[in-house]
Write an enzyme that holds these catalytic residues in place. Structure first.
Site, PDB file in Angstrom:
ATOM      1  N   GLY A  13      21.158 -65.963 -36.513  1.00  0.00           N
ATOM      2  CA  GLY A  13      22.324 -65.496 -37.252  1.00  0.00           C
ATOM      3  C   GLY A  13      23.430 -66.523 -37.374  1.00  0.00           C
ATOM      4  O   GLY A  13      24.594 -66.170 -37.563  1.00  0.00           O
ATOM      5  N   LYS A  14      23.079 -67.809 -37.304  1.00  0.00           N
ATOM      6  CA  LYS A  14      24.087 -68.871 -37.357  1.00  0.00           C
ATOM      7  C   LYS A  14      24.858 -68.869 -38.667  1.00  0.00           C
ATOM      8  O   LYS A  14      26.083 -69.007 -38.680  1.00  0.00           O
ATOM      9  CB  LYS A  14      23.410 -70.231 -37.158  1.00  0.00           C
ATOM     10  CG  LYS A  14      22.755 -70.424 -35.809  1.00  0.00           C
ATOM     11  CD  LYS A  14      22.082 -71.775 -35.702  1.00  0.00           C
ATOM     12  CE  LYS A  14      21.069 -72.014 -36.795  1.00  0.00           C
ATOM     13  NZ  LYS A  14      19.977 -71.005 -36.809  1.00  0.00           N
ATOM     14  N   ASP A  84      27.235 -75.072 -39.529  1.00  0.00           N
ATOM     15  CA  ASP A  84      26.079 -74.214 -39.292  1.00  0.00           C
ATOM     16  C   ASP A  84      24.917 -75.099 -38.836  1.00  0.00           C
ATOM     17  O   ASP A  84      24.191 -75.647 -39.659  1.00  0.00           O
ATOM     18  CB  ASP A  84      25.754 -73.477 -40.603  1.00  0.00           C
ATOM     19  CG  ASP A  84      24.432 -72.738 -40.568  1.00  0.00           C
ATOM     20  OD1 ASP A  84      23.910 -72.497 -39.465  1.00  0.00           O
ATOM     21  OD2 ASP A  84      23.919 -72.399 -41.654  1.00  0.00           O
TER      22      ASP A  84
END
Length: 225
Positions: A13-14, A84
């Site tokens: 879920g970055k 991210d």
């Protein structure tokens, strides 16, 4: 100036967290180059013979390294930013592919030399390292569930489960014993579902803000929605 890097397993879920924090903290977000990466699907779907012949694992690693180096150079000049997945994690993925025999000894030596040269260049930039890594971790079952939920077709092959498990089982050790660029805030994806639960999202934002305050990192330029 503040920099946050988001770390964690494939599917943890970055990107969702980077987007959440980017909006909450009014920060520039540098996303991992996945959707436009033409080598990534080939890495997952090509036969072993084709991977051996065309060296997709090594090419993919170089491509990711190049894009992460570009992003972190940009980020070190931007007042507030979130990355991210960053260049710091790239070595861990290369190591796993090397251990699995997908990247040869010679290729791994070349990769490490290139990475070392890039890290030396970063020393000349205005900012030397991130202020904080937010590390998403969780049970292997939760990781697999998240991978299935996002539905990327090339990630769904059951034969990939062994690869995912190899990555997962060593990730905590890499964070605890090999990542030294900044302090780490660990968030369990078993306990927090920021994508589907507003309360969880707000709690995670608060945890990040409190950690930055604890570290004395200025973020007065951030404006909340």
């Amino acid at each position: 100036m503040a920099m946050i890097v988001i770390g964690g397993m494939i599917g943890a879920g970055k990107t969702s967290l980077a987007t959440l924090l980017g909006k909450a903290l009014n920060s520039q977000v540098y996303y991992e180059n996945v959707d436009d990466n033409h080598i990534l699907p080939l890495y997952y779907t090509a036969s072993e013979e084709e991977q051996e012949r065309k060296r997709y694992p090594f090419l993919l690693q170089l491509d990711f390294l190049s894009s992460r180096y570009r992003d972190i150079k940009r980020a070190f000049y931007h007042p507030h930013n979130i990355i991210d997945r960053s260049i710091y994690e790239d070595w861990y993925f290369a190591k796993i592919n090397h251990q699995a025999g997908k990247i040869s000894d010679e290729e791994f030596i070349i990769y490490e030399k290139l990475l070392a040269n890039m890290m030396e260049e970063l020393e000349d930039l205005p900012k030397k390292a991130p202020d904080l890594m937010v590390y998403l971790h969780g049970s292997f079952e939760c990781i697999l569930d998240r991978i299935n939920q996002r539905g990327r077709e090339f990630e769904q092959d059951p034969e990939l489960i062994e690869y995912y498990h190899r990555l997962w089982q060593g990730y905590d050790d890499w964070v605890d014993n090999h990542y030294h660029a900044s302090q780490v805030l660990k968030i369990s994806i078993d306990d927090f579902d920021i994508l589907n639960k507003t309360d969880d999202a707000e709690k995670v934002i608060q945890m990040v803000e409190e950690k930055l305050s604890e570290l004395g990192v200025p973020f007065d330029g951030y404006t909340k929605d």
